[in-house]
Design an enzyme around this catalytic site. Structure first.
Site, PDB file in Angstrom:
ATOM      1  N   GLY A   1       0.831  -1.197   0.000  1.00 52.42           N
ATOM      2  CA  GLY A   1       0.000   0.000   0.000  1.00 52.42           C
ATOM      3  C   GLY A   1       0.855   1.232   0.000  1.00 52.42           C
ATOM      4  O   GLY A   1       2.081   1.155  -0.008  1.00 52.42           O
ATOM      5  N   SER A   2       0.210   2.381  -0.002  1.00 58.33           N
ATOM      6  CA  SER A   2       0.943   3.647   0.004  1.00 58.33           C
ATOM      7  C   SER A   2      -0.038   4.793   0.156  1.00 58.33           C
ATOM      8  O   SER A   2      -1.238   4.660  -0.104  1.00 58.33           O
ATOM      9  CB  SER A   2       1.736   3.853  -1.296  1.00 58.33           C
ATOM     10  OG  SER A   2       2.632   2.808  -1.535  1.00 58.33           O
ATOM     11  N   ASN A   3       0.494   5.949   0.540  1.00 49.13           N
ATOM     12  CA  ASN A   3      -0.222   7.214   0.476  1.00 49.13           C
ATOM     13  C   ASN A   3       0.575   8.181  -0.391  1.00 49.13           C
ATOM     14  O   ASN A   3       1.805   8.138  -0.399  1.00 49.13           O
ATOM     15  CB  ASN A   3      -0.365   7.862   1.856  1.00 49.13           C
ATOM     16  CG  ASN A   3      -1.042   6.976   2.874  1.00 49.13           C
ATOM     17  OD1 ASN A   3      -2.082   6.396   2.613  1.00 49.13           O
ATOM     18  ND2 ASN A   3      -0.448   6.857   4.055  1.00 49.13           N
TER      19      ASN A   3
ATOM     20  N   ASN B   1      -4.556   4.037  -2.164  1.00 50.41           N
ATOM     21  CA  ASN B   1      -4.780   2.663  -2.633  1.00 50.41           C
ATOM     22  C   ASN B   1      -6.214   2.316  -2.952  1.00 50.41           C
ATOM     23  O   ASN B   1      -6.480   1.182  -3.362  1.00 50.41           O
ATOM     24  CB  ASN B   1      -4.216   1.619  -1.655  1.00 50.41           C
ATOM     25  CG  ASN B   1      -2.754   1.851  -1.370  1.00 50.41           C
ATOM     26  OD1 ASN B   1      -2.368   2.011  -0.222  1.00 50.41           O
ATOM     27  ND2 ASN B   1      -1.944   1.888  -2.405  1.00 50.41           N
TER      28      ASN B   1
END
Length: 817
Positions: A251-253, A526
């Site tokens: 995941g990531s922001n 995501n």
């Protein structure tokens, strides 16, 4: 600045059989693509010659300066080997299919997307790729299908630089005790690196299903007189049976701010990938400078000679894992009595057996050959997933088709992005190379434009094709569960389609993929492209790319609220719009959005129900939990007493039938719904009792602070870390492994963090590599940034010559070969 190199022929032919296979998988001839601008001549190294300068600043960050691409790669490879040689050497063992040879066939290694991968199955998988010459065939193609001359030079130099360091130290003299003297450490070849890049491209597709591909074998013959038994299907598959792209783990922001979102009217970017803290997908920070050609700072995954997330003088960008599928199963109708024969357009076709053999170490240290056979169809290899549903039986079987199986454009894609000087040039680079394998892009430039795009490769499966080609009971059940199209493999009209602007048939062209340019902001955490900015939802795209008008995750909603609150000036910080320092503050404020939405209702539930029957039937006294939750600061900080109790409660709410909320999701209010805790739901009540009971079973105080139970082992130190689980709705996501002593160690989560602001004087960047620059426990850069992460401190991203020269810990290494 021109970004795209003109194609060059290398004069090397790919193995004929492999090229025929690739052409068959394409489904036709290459389509027309976005034309490439001409590129001015670039300086390439003289054959065999390398010259680079490595200037290391604080925390071991190398700034590599060179006069040609090969020398730039040379300096990068040398610097990387100083810090992480063992990690890349083990990756090479994996892609060379030699894990069983050196580590044993029964052992396993951590999978990037969670769980473990058996060494023998891994070796069979990668050896089958190597036997087919797949990577060699892809590398031999001319751009944009194969690598440019500049990229080949970077790889050549990186290989030589890595090998020079290994030659200077010797295997027996390596400073890292984990691989010192190991038989599996050897000099790199360019082929090793190309195999590594191919591995990265398959990360969200074939390698995520490696064991399912390796396990697929034809069924044995039926007893005399017996008839095939069809698979018995439920009305609905349990949640999670078929993983969606978001379920795969990574995941990531990312936040991109335009002129209306920043105090100085220029662009700003926050990047926050949530990647593994151990293993092959660690980031490494670097600054690469080739005067007049390239000047880029940021982070790369192990072995990659360009920057994947970073900034240059005019543009900054980051990535988040996107929601599109990179593969589709094909359901095959098998010929009775011949489970390796299938029907296609009324004709019988034979699967192609692909036997492969690897060497495995026995208990006495000797090696023995181990063999396995994969079965290939016109779509790809056979596979079985999940157990009991997509199975290979006497009636049906399933083939795995991977859109990234013919993608070797990733390297040049990033080289072009490294050189882009604006949002427009960034999009031009992505539209030409079309090499992003599985991530969204969030960016901003110094002119104050924010950019979002899901330019990742997606199989060309339109909603209309789904309606025609997802027809069997299994396919309909899987599509209902996860929106994964399981296509009818008996008909040619169910093959992937094509777009005129796609670099290859079988994938959507850039004109069919979502993008957005804004003056205020874009954000992604995501979820799909739909709500990158709530003021301008993106709609009308095919479902295989992502969903629309559906509930967003708590982390997505918090990310949007963090930006909206800052722009409105309602978040408690000074003024309106962002400064760089405020962007850094927002990153690590550790707000727990589920707590903000639900805590007060949970406290009321606790006070109304002093005794609760938990999930396991035990009667639990929860009275002591009420004041703990009431006093909790609604954050995931080190001193957040009650944060762990809340986590255990929220984890139990995830599978609640019908959801735990009172107010359902409203497409007209997607940032603020669903909300409200349904305290009358029996599973919600049980969840509170279960959370309290498990803490008592562990012997933990209900008000234990997160910093007490979350720690990172670094030699003899235990470094506390902040952040919380994705289910809790924290921007600073830190997924942890539960240890036997009931504490947590980070696995997936905040890794490389970057905040960049463009100013009149150029870019100003701050970064943090949460697990530190080196994986070597003897390195001074093994734990320094991990301590900084614990303290919410940042590192200056020194970009200009003056910045580098003024670093108090500057050291210089000059390399010549």
């Amino acid at each position: 600045m021109n970004l795209i190199p003109e194609p060059r022929l290398r004069g090397r032919a790919a193995p004929l059989a492999v090229l025929l296979l690739l052409t068959a998988c394409d489904g036709g001839n290459a389509a027309s693509v976005v034309p490439a601008p001409s590129l001015p001549a670039v300086k390439l190294a003289e054959t065999g010659g390398f010259s680079a300068t490595i200037r290391r600043t604080s925390h071991g960050i190398p700034h590599v300066l060179a006069g040609d691409y090969a020398s730039l790669g040379y300096g990068y490879g040398y610097a990387f080997a100083q810090d992480n040689l063992c990690e890349l050497a083990e990756v090479v063992v994996t892609v060379s299919a030699e894990r069983s040879r050196y580590f044993g066939s029964d052992a396993a290694y951590p999978a990037t997307l969670g769980g473990t991968i058996n060494n023998l199955k891994s070796d069979f998988f990668y050896q089958s790729i190597n036997d087919a010459g797949t990577v060699e065939a892809l590398v031999a193609q001319q751009p944009p299908r194969g690598p440019s001359e500049e990229m080949r030079e970077l790889v050549r130099g990186y290989t030589a630089g890595f090998n020079r360091y290994l030659r200077e130290t010797g295997v027996d003299g390596l400073p890292d005790p984990r691989c010192r003297g190991a038989a599996w450490v050897r000099p790199l070849t360019e082929k090793d690196l190309y195999r590594r890049y191919y591995q990265l491209g398959l990360l969200a597709s074939s390698t995520a299903f490696l064991a399912n591909i390796a396990d697929a074998q034809p069924p044995g013959p039926l007893p005399d007189g017996a008839l095939p038994v069809p698979v018995t299907l439920p009305d609905v598959l349990p949640a999670g049976t078929i993983p969606t792209p978001k379920d795969l783990g990574l995941g990531s922001n990312a936040i991109g701010l335009g002129r209306e979102g920043t105090r100085n009217g220029r662009g700003m970017v926050l990047g926050n990938p949530h990647f593994p803290w151990q293993g092959s997908e660690r980031f490494y920070q670097v600054h690469l400078t080739l005067p007049g050609q390239l000047d880029v700072s940021g982070a790369s995954l192990l072995g990659v000679p360009v920057v994947l997330i970073g900034h240059n003088a005019h543009l900054a960008w980051s990535h988040t894992v996107s929601t599109g599928f990179r593969f589709t199963p094909y359901e095959l109708k098998l010929v009775p009595g011949s489970p390796t024969s299938y029907v296609y357009d009324g004709q019988i076709q034979q699967m192609t057996p692909r036997p492969t053999t690897v060497l495995a170490r026995k208990a006495d240290g000797t090696l023995e050959p181990r063999s396995h056979t994969f079965y290939w169809t016109r779509f790809g290899p056979m596979f079985e997933f999940p157990d009991g549903y997509m199975t290979w039986n006497q009636l049906t079987g399933y083939a795995f088709r991977d859109v990234n199986a013919t993608n070797f454009r990733i390297l040049d894609q990033y080289l072009a992005m490294n050189r882009a000087s604006s949002v427009d040039e960034l999009r031009q680079a992505q539209d030409y190379w079309q090499g992003i394998p599985w991530v969204n892009t969030v960016a901003a430039d110094d002119q104050g434009r924010a950019f979002y795009a899901d330019s990742a490769i997606v199989p060309h499966v339109t909603d209309e094709k789904v309606a025609r080609c997802v027809v069997s009971p299994v396919a309909l059940l899987v599509y209902q569960s996860a929106h994964l199209p399981v296509l009818d493999g008996t008909r040619s009209d169910c093959e992937w389609g094509s777009d005129a602007d796609a670099v290859l048939p079988g994938m959507f062209g850039p004109g069919r993929m979502p993008h957005l340019v804004r003056a205020d902001y874009v954000e992604n955490s995501n979820d799909s492209y739909w709500l990158s900015n709530p003021a301008q939802p993106l709609t009308g795209y095919d479902r295989i790319i992502g969903d629309e008008n559906t509930a967003r995750s708590l982390r997505t909603r918090l990310g949007l609220k963090l930006v909206q609150g800052r722009l409105a000036g309602t978040d408690g910080l000074e003024g309106q719009r962002f400064t760089l320092e405020q962007l850094q503050t927002v990153m690590f404020n550790n707000r727990n959005h589920s707590g903000e939405l639900l805590r007060d209702s949970a406290v009321a539930l606790c006070k109304r129900n002093p005794f609760i029957v938990a999930e396991d039937g035990r009667l639990v006294d929860v009275r002591a939990a009420c004041p703990v939750l009431e006093k909790w600061n609604l954050r995931g900080d080190l001193d957040s007493a009650g944060g762990l109790l809340w986590r255990l409660f929220m984890i139990r709410l995830v599978p609640v039938t019908g959801g735990p909320y009172l107010v359902p999701f409203l497409p007209t209010d997607p940032v603020n719904t669903p909300r409200g805790l349904n305290t009358l739901h029996p599973q919600v009540v049980q969840a509170l009792g279960g959370a309290v009971q498990v803490m008592r079973d562990r012997g933990l105080p209900l008000d234990v602070a997160l910093g007490t139970v979350q720690h990172v082992p670094r030699n003899e130190a235990r470094i506390p870390y902040h952040g919380c689980y994705d289910a809790e709705g924290c921007f600073n996501q830190m997924g942890g492994l539960l240890l036997p002593d009931y504490t947590y160690r980070p696995s997936l989560g905040t890794s490389f963090v970057m905040a960049v602001s463009f100013t009149d004087a150029g870019p100003v960047g701050r970064s943090l590599l949460a697990y530190s620059q080196s994986s070597n426990p003897a390195s001074p850069y093994f734990a320094d940034q991990t301590w900084m992460f614990s303290r919410k401190q940042w590192v200056d991203m020194r970009f200009t010559e003056a910045d580098i020269a003024s670093d108090p810990e500057l050291s210089v290494t000059m390399l010549q070969e």
